[in-house]
Scaffold this motif. Sequence first.
Motif, PDB file in Angstrom:
ATOM      1  N   GLY B 131       0.783  -1.238   0.000  1.00  0.00           N
ATOM      2  CA  GLY B 131       0.000   0.000   0.000  1.00  0.00           C
ATOM      3  C   GLY B 131       0.813   1.285   0.000  1.00  0.00           C
ATOM      4  N   GLU B 198      -5.918   6.831  -1.744  1.00  0.00           N
ATOM      5  CA  GLU B 198      -5.793   5.473  -1.199  1.00  0.00           C
ATOM      6  C   GLU B 198      -5.548   5.471   0.299  1.00  0.00           C
ATOM      7  OE1 GLU B 198      -3.208   5.670  -4.120  1.00  0.00           O
ATOM      8  OE2 GLU B 198      -3.753   3.894  -5.273  1.00  0.00           O
ATOM      9  N   SER B 200      -7.359   5.495   3.024  1.00  0.00           N
ATOM     10  CA  SER B 200      -8.074   4.628   3.972  1.00  0.00           C
ATOM     11  C   SER B 200      -7.641   3.174   3.880  1.00  0.00           C
ATOM     12  CB  SER B 200      -9.580   4.748   3.761  1.00  0.00           C
ATOM     13  OG  SER B 200      -9.902   4.326   2.465  1.00  0.00           O
ATOM     14  N   ILE B 201      -7.261   2.712   2.696  1.00  0.00           N
ATOM     15  CA  ILE B 201      -6.874   1.298   2.622  1.00  0.00           C
ATOM     16  C   ILE B 201      -5.384   1.101   2.866  1.00  0.00           C
ATOM     17  CG2 ILE B 201      -8.756   0.408   1.203  1.00  0.00           C
ATOM     18  CD1 ILE B 201      -6.713   0.718  -1.190  1.00  0.00           C
ATOM     19  N   ARG B 202      -4.615   2.199   2.701  1.00  0.00           N
ATOM     20  CA  ARG B 202      -3.151   2.065   2.781  1.00  0.00           C
ATOM     21  C   ARG B 202      -2.698   1.542   4.145  1.00  0.00           C
ATOM     22  NH1 ARG B 202      -1.838   6.993   1.546  1.00  0.00           N
ATOM     23  NH2 ARG B 202      -1.717   6.488  -0.651  1.00  0.00           N
ATOM     24  N   GLU B 204      -4.342   0.107   6.549  1.00  0.00           N
ATOM     25  CA  GLU B 204      -4.848  -1.231   6.852  1.00  0.00           C
ATOM     26  C   GLU B 204      -4.006  -2.310   6.176  1.00  0.00           C
ATOM     27  OE1 GLU B 204      -9.155  -0.840   6.302  1.00  0.00           O
ATOM     28  OE2 GLU B 204      -9.331  -2.831   7.199  1.00  0.00           O
ATOM     29  N   LYS B 205      -3.739  -2.110   4.893  1.00  0.00           N
ATOM     30  CA  LYS B 205      -3.006  -3.139   4.150  1.00  0.00           C
ATOM     31  C   LYS B 205      -1.547  -3.232   4.569  1.00  0.00           C
ATOM     32  CE  LYS B 205      -5.719  -3.737   0.048  1.00  0.00           C
ATOM     33  NZ  LYS B 205      -5.821  -3.569  -1.409  1.00  0.00           N
ATOM     34  N   ALA B 247      -8.970   4.068   9.713  1.00  0.00           N
ATOM     35  CA  ALA B 247      -9.222   3.280   8.503  1.00  0.00           C
ATOM     36  C   ALA B 247     -10.107   2.069   8.805  1.00  0.00           C
ATOM     37  CB  ALA B 247      -7.901   2.822   7.885  1.00  0.00           C
ATOM     38  N   SER B 251     -13.576   1.815   6.862  1.00  0.00           N
ATOM     39  CA  SER B 251     -13.450   1.133   5.557  1.00  0.00           C
ATOM     40  C   SER B 251     -14.648   0.217   5.317  1.00  0.00           C
ATOM     41  CB  SER B 251     -12.149   0.332   5.508  1.00  0.00           C
ATOM     42  OG  SER B 251     -12.203  -0.710   6.444  1.00  0.00           O
TER      43      SER B 251
END
Lengths: 222, 252
Positions: B131, B198, B200-202, B204-205, B247, B251
């Motif tokens: 991410g 990106e 919100s997902i960055r 987390e991933k 996040a 998400s």
Amino acid sequence: MSWVTKTLSSSLGRKLLMGVTGLSLIAFLLVHCGINACIFFNDGGETFNKAAEFMGTNWLIRTAEIGLFLGLIVHIVDGLLLWKSNNEKRPVKYAVNGAANSTWYSRSMGLLGTLLLIFLVIHLRHFWVVSRFTDEITSGKETLFGEMKEVFENPVPVVIYVLGCISLAYHLLHGFQSSFQSLGWNHPKYTPFIKSVGTGFAIIIPLIFAAMPIAMYLGIIK
Amino acid sequence: MEGNMNLTLKVWRQKNSNSEGRFETYDVKGISEDMSFLEMFDVLNERLITEGTEPVAFDHDCREGICGMCSMYINGQPHGPNRGVTTCQLHMRSFKNGDTITVEPWRAKAFPVIKDLAVNRSSFDRIISAGGFVSVNTGNAQDANALPIAKPDADEAFMAAACIGCGACVAACKNASAMLFTSAKISQLALLPQGQAERSIRAEKMVAQMDEEGFGACTNTGACEAECPKGISLENIARMNREYFSAVLTSK
């Protein structure tokens, strides 16, 4: 796995749990210290016994006590699991450990916590078990203040309690400010304040606690 | 370059990732105090090659402190005794004639030894791949001033972006945690408008990947910040915590 368990079992989630439960234990310490400091009125334990009775009989406090124990169990179990898993992340250790790049107590939270756990078992056996699971106090045979005087007649518990307070001081010295960091609260406006309050709390609260068995043993509090 | 420093080196030698390693002791003579630590190793390796023995494997590339390849744990400290420098920027004048210097590879479950002092840091690459990037449409580069960015924000993002991914934070941490690295990589993008798409997902991933790689959790000792050659701040870890929790709460 639901998103909640997934989050709380991640490395960040587990630190969040440590931080949140740690802060609730800090709040408890403040109340515990305030109530116990009533013995310093030196009125034969009258004020202290009244405060202790209120804490023991008020339904709101008793409900909060359940939350306190749940938080304590999470803090202990999560802490021990983190300690174990973090240790496994470096299977081959270094041959040389160089100049210190962090404080010894920040690196020894697991050890300090374990010492506190041992102290806690002794401490709960001394007072909590007696007041909750026997009728000694409810029947009026004995007061909590009387119980304190009895325990602290002996120098062994006094030494154990002082050592417990020292472990607590170092645990708090790192734990107080560390819990804010784990919650993501690091800001140039607040962090210096949090750090000084944390240092003050870590010194003053254990000092007051340690003064109690010492004062009782020396007969300053009658 | 000839000098008059004579040193004893205790170097970790390990044939490959599956073999057991051990320390070998070497005497190195005629070292100049103006040499870098890596140049001192070059002198040793030249000699080992002429003697017909295997030279010491170690990672290096730019030798000017910006590539993040050099990775030696010198006398119990990543990148040696000086603050704010990489091993290639460490000079022999930081040592005394006659010193014994112990050199070990980074030690972490997520950084397995490849050979001698070289470790595999591809776990860092996989955290970035998870991410640590922005997606942009190809085509002409847009005007540099199309996105106004306040100077303090640009500076803060740049401070995080100064991370060279050397892994000294992991090497220094008692838990072998990669949080300083991961948080710097999350921060450099979270602070800029280009990173918002990106955002919100960055977190987390990247955090999920970091955990999967077998790095430890953070206990806020601050050892990483103290040993980081680029002075990456612990504030980044707090920012990562905020990014991650907001996040996961929002998400879909």
